[in-house]
Design an enzyme around this catalytic site. Structure first.
Site, PDB file in Angstrom:
ATOM      1  N   GLY A  27       0.846  -1.196   0.000  1.00 33.31           N
ATOM      2  CA  GLY A  27       0.000   0.000   0.000  1.00 33.31           C
ATOM      3  C   GLY A  27       0.882   1.246   0.000  1.00 33.31           C
ATOM      4  N   LYS A  69      -0.067  -9.657  -0.047  1.00 28.88           N
ATOM      5  CA  LYS A  69      -0.652 -10.987   0.177  1.00 28.88           C
ATOM      6  C   LYS A  69      -1.647 -11.369  -0.903  1.00 28.88           C
ATOM      7  CE  LYS A  69      -4.012  -9.696   3.749  1.00 28.88           C
ATOM      8  NZ  LYS A  69      -4.498 -10.058   5.079  1.00 28.88           N
ATOM      9  N   THR A 104      -5.317   1.642   0.638  1.00 25.55           N
ATOM     10  CA  THR A 104      -4.828   2.807  -0.102  1.00 25.55           C
ATOM     11  C   THR A 104      -5.598   2.971  -1.402  1.00 25.55           C
ATOM     12  OG1 THR A 104      -2.597   2.579   0.796  1.00 25.55           O
ATOM     13  CG2 THR A 104      -2.817   3.772  -1.294  1.00 25.55           C
ATOM     14  N   ALA A 127      -8.911   4.730  -1.076  1.00 27.96           N
ATOM     15  CA  ALA A 127      -9.020   6.066  -0.458  1.00 27.96           C
ATOM     16  C   ALA A 127      -9.678   7.036  -1.428  1.00 27.96           C
ATOM     17  CB  ALA A 127      -7.650   6.551  -0.020  1.00 27.96           C
ATOM     18  N   GLU A 156     -13.142  18.585   4.890  1.00 29.05           N
ATOM     19  CA  GLU A 156     -13.772  17.385   5.464  1.00 29.05           C
ATOM     20  C   GLU A 156     -14.044  17.635   6.941  1.00 29.05           C
ATOM     21  OE1 GLU A 156     -11.376  13.944   4.487  1.00 29.05           O
ATOM     22  OE2 GLU A 156     -11.712  14.206   2.350  1.00 29.05           O
ATOM     23  N   ASP A 206      -2.843  -8.202  10.137  1.00 22.55           N
ATOM     24  CA  ASP A 206      -1.770  -9.213  10.196  1.00 22.55           C
ATOM     25  C   ASP A 206      -0.510  -8.688  10.887  1.00 22.55           C
ATOM     26  OD1 ASP A 206      -3.646 -10.397   8.593  1.00 22.55           O
ATOM     27  OD2 ASP A 206      -2.320 -10.785   6.898  1.00 22.55           O
ATOM     28  N   HIS A 250     -16.573   5.056  10.186  1.00 26.98           N
ATOM     29  CA  HIS A 250     -16.884   6.137   9.244  1.00 26.98           C
ATOM     30  C   HIS A 250     -18.401   6.293   9.224  1.00 26.98           C
ATOM     31  CE1 HIS A 250     -17.098   8.621   5.673  1.00 26.98           C
ATOM     32  NE2 HIS A 250     -15.777   8.673   5.616  1.00 26.98           N
ATOM     33  N   ARG A 306     -15.748  12.932  13.145  1.00 26.79           N
ATOM     34  CA  ARG A 306     -16.318  11.651  12.741  1.00 26.79           C
ATOM     35  C   ARG A 306     -16.953  10.847  13.871  1.00 26.79           C
ATOM     36  NH1 ARG A 306     -12.224   8.875   8.611  1.00 26.79           N
ATOM     37  NH2 ARG A 306     -12.756  10.517   7.134  1.00 26.79           N
ATOM     38  N   HIS A 330     -13.843   1.592   9.942  1.00 25.61           N
ATOM     39  CA  HIS A 330     -13.134   2.255   8.837  1.00 25.61           C
ATOM     40  C   HIS A 330     -11.632   2.349   9.034  1.00 25.61           C
ATOM     41  CE1 HIS A 330     -12.554   5.058   5.537  1.00 25.61           C
ATOM     42  NE2 HIS A 330     -12.073   5.981   6.350  1.00 25.61           N
ATOM     43  N   ARG A 372      -8.998   9.790  14.657  1.00 21.49           N
ATOM     44  CA  ARG A 372      -8.210  10.388  13.571  1.00 21.49           C
ATOM     45  C   ARG A 372      -8.979  11.485  12.846  1.00 21.49           C
ATOM     46  NH1 ARG A 372      -7.835   9.133   7.825  1.00 21.49           N
ATOM     47  NH2 ARG A 372      -9.515   7.648   8.200  1.00 21.49           N
ATOM     48  N   SER A 410      -4.529  10.149   7.401  1.00 22.64           N
ATOM     49  CA  SER A 410      -3.920   8.822   7.381  1.00 22.64           C
ATOM     50  C   SER A 410      -2.919   8.655   6.239  1.00 22.64           C
ATOM     51  CB  SER A 410      -5.020   7.781   7.272  1.00 22.64           C
ATOM     52  OG  SER A 410      -4.467   6.555   6.938  1.00 22.64           O
ATOM     53  N   LEU A 411      -3.334   9.070   5.050  1.00 26.63           N
ATOM     54  CA  LEU A 411      -2.391   8.977   3.923  1.00 26.63           C
ATOM     55  C   LEU A 411      -1.170   9.848   4.217  1.00 26.63           C
ATOM     56  CD1 LEU A 411      -4.956   9.107   0.949  1.00 26.63           C
ATOM     57  CD2 LEU A 411      -3.788   7.094   1.875  1.00 26.63           C
TER      58      LEU A 411
END
Ligand code: FAD
Ligand code: SIN
Length: 535
Positions: free
Chosen positions: A16, A37, A45, A48, A118, A222, A243, A289, A350, A385, A390-391
């Site tokens: 990602g 995987k 990603t 998004a 946002e 994981d 979300h 959020r 989310h 968050r 995040s990105l």
């Protein structure tokens, strides 16, 4: 003993945004192997939508301080302020990296970068590419990685377990060291030993622990489960962000309706057509959020309705088709013209704010093991968050990790290699103490695995959701303990495959989530308990 295993300087588990940025930033230092995987392009990603939050230099309407304060407010007192200031101040440089790699963000009519707003943001600061930012950014970075001779990408290669020095050197005390990972080649069904100078967990989030989620199929935590098994600290797992607006439709349960729609004036309404958010928060539909998700949950419980609606009908169809083409089309395909009809929406799991605890360089408790992206808990998000941070976190921490390695120990890889010759690493069959060579999975095993998967996801949704109580959490804890015990009984007799390992991982992540939630005797950010309503 398997002594002929492959060795790389950097083993990056995840393709990602976090994994690819690390790979591109470290490729000049040595050989990089990136694992995915499933297919290389599948990830959170890629899904998004909204974009990347960044205060661009010389923006008269915004400031680093405002972005910092918005992040701290959303994080409800649990952000690490030093980390927040560091990330926010790096944002424009990291956006420049993306542009250098060929990413083109949308421009406004004056040919400046177009900025969206946002929830929780006090200014327009979200850079985007229509409503498919992640897809386009990822495609560019993947192309750069594929053409880099120092980077090898292996799809359908599943990291099963990390290899710790303590596992191979009897009597080893002190800080544990990561030597690489056991990897399942899903095409041949064989598990091989992959050693590395540095191992980078970029395995993403864990939305699949819940029944309803916006996440991709492989978001099973994981990296968190593997790091926990090796003894790294995992923290803040109670903070799974819901979300507020996933599409509610029988044939599309995990499609996101971006917060950017509310940034363009979209209003949340209930089944009677009433705009309910002003009742709950001064920012109305653009409140943070956690508040919007809880308010929707309350409205649905009060009315017994299956969903609420997001109304975009104030905007002309032409605008909606141009700015949100993916969302417009997906809804239209399902018979909803968002220019004329409100969109049915529900909250869904989310984003995991918790994860493997790292410092500002992405370092974990285990030597040579880094965690970047959604799998990490860096201190940026605290208890909730801020949208589109995040990105940004992926960009900053992958840069920081590569930078730290360059500055501190560029040739550790060869040292590790000689170490591994000294303490040979057992192959997977030896490690599991069983013969892995028999044929396919038996049908009973597969049914059992799928039942356990289903049970965990349902119980997490019912008992560890948006509103929690001690009683529900205790019930979840007991049921998870049973599932984990049952799993342990079966695991040793099962042949290794991806479904079983993912089941082990979601069970571990669910258990950690419940334990963290029980330990927090207050409500804060995303974690809301009826037994402890105050903060
Ligand atoms: P991912 O992108 O999820 O990548 C994980 C990678 O790890 C995959 O390649 C996977 O194959 C690999 N992997 C996992 N486990 C293993 C294993 N055991 N072995 C080998 N490989 C493995 N954030 C924003 O800032 N702005 C947005 O607009 C935004 N929109 C979003 C919309 C949706 C629908 C979703 C779900 C999330 C959104 N987010 C957004 C959050 C953001 O997309 C993610 O947090 C971020 O992309 C995570 O990146 P990552 O590299 O950490 O993980
Ligand atoms: C969205 O587009 O609403 C998602 C943004 C995010 O998760 O940061």
């Amino acid at each position: 003993m398997n002594q002929t295993h492959d060795h790389v300087d950097f083993l990056v588990i995840g393709s990602g945004l976090a994994g690819l940025v690390f790979a591109l930033k470290s490729a000049s230092m040595g050989r990089v192997l990136v694992l995915s995987k499933t297919r290389l392009e599948l990830s959170n990603t890629e899904k998004a939508q909204g974009g990347i939050a960044a205060v661009m230099k010389d923006d008269p309407d915004d400031s680093l301080e405002k972005h910092t304060q918005d992040t701290l407010i959303a994080g409800a007192g649990l952000c690490n302020e030093t980390v927040v200031r560091h990330v926010v101040s790096q944002a424009s440089d990291r956006i420049r990296d993306l542009q250098d790699w060929g990413v083109h963000f949308d421009l406004d009519e004056h040919h400046n970068i177009a900025l969206a707003r946002e929830g929780g943001h006090s200014a327009r600061r979200v850079l985007h590419i229509e409503d498919h930012t992640g897809h386009d950014v990822h495609r560019q970075l993947l192309a750069r990685a594929l053409e880099n001779p120092n980077i090898e990408l292996r799809d359908h290669h599943f990291a099963v377990e990390l290899i710790g020095r303590r596992d191979v050197e009897p009597g080893c005390f002190g800080q544990n060291q990561c030597l690489g990972a056991y990897v399942l080649d899903k095409k041949t069904n064989e598990v091989y030993v992959q050693t590395a100078g540095h191992t980078i967990l970029a395995t993403g989030g864990a939305g699949k622990v819940y029944l309803y989620t916006s996440n991709w199929e492989g978001a099973t935590g994981d990296g968190i489960a593997m790091a926990h098994q090796l003894g790294a600290r995992v923290t803040n797992m109670e903070f799974m962000q819901f979300h507020p607006t996933c599409l509610y439709h029988s044939s599309s349960r995990n499609f996101l309706i971006s917060e950017a729609l509310r940034g363009e004036g979209g209003e949340l309404i209930n089944h009677k057509g009433e705009a309910f958010m002003p009742k709950y928060h001064a920012l109305g539909s653009l409140a943070p959020r956690d508040i919007v998700a809880r308010s929707i949950d309350a409205e649905m419980k009060k009315s017994g309705a299956d969903c609420v609606f997001l109304d975009m009908t104030h905007k002309p169809g032409e605008f909606l088709r141009g700015r949100f083409p993916q969302i417009y089309k997906r809804c239209l395909d399902l018979g909803i013209d968002i220019a004329t009809a409100p969109i049915p929406v529900v909250p869904a799991a989310h984003y995991l704010c918790g994860g493997v605890m790292t410092d500002i360089h992405g370092r974990t408790d285990i030597q040579n093991l880094f965690a970047v992206g959604e799998t990490a808990c860096t201190g940026l998000h605290g208890a909730n968050r801020l949208a589109s941070n995040s990105l940004l976190e992926c960009l900053v921490f992958s840069h920081n990790a590569a930078y730290w390695i360059r500055e501190h120990n560029p040739i550790l890889a060869s040292a590790n290699r000689s170490y591994q010759a000294k303490f040979p690493i057992p192959n997977w069959a030896e490690r599991r103490n069983r013969n892995e060579s028999r044929g396919g999975q038996n049908e009973d095993e597969l049914i059992l695995v799928s039942h356990m998967w289903d049970e965990i996801r349902r119980l997490m949704w019912a008992y560890v959701g948006i509103v929690r109580t001690n009683r529900r959490l205790e019930r979840a804890k007991r049921r998870l303990a049973n599932i984990l015990q049952e799993f342990d009984e079966y695991y040793s007799s099962f042949q290794t495959n991806a479904d079983i390992i993912e089941l082990r991982n979601i069970a571990t992540v669910a258990d950690l989530t419940v334990r963290c939630a029980l330990a927090r005797k207050e409500s804060r950010g995303i974690h809301f308990s009826l037994d402890y309503p105050s903060t």
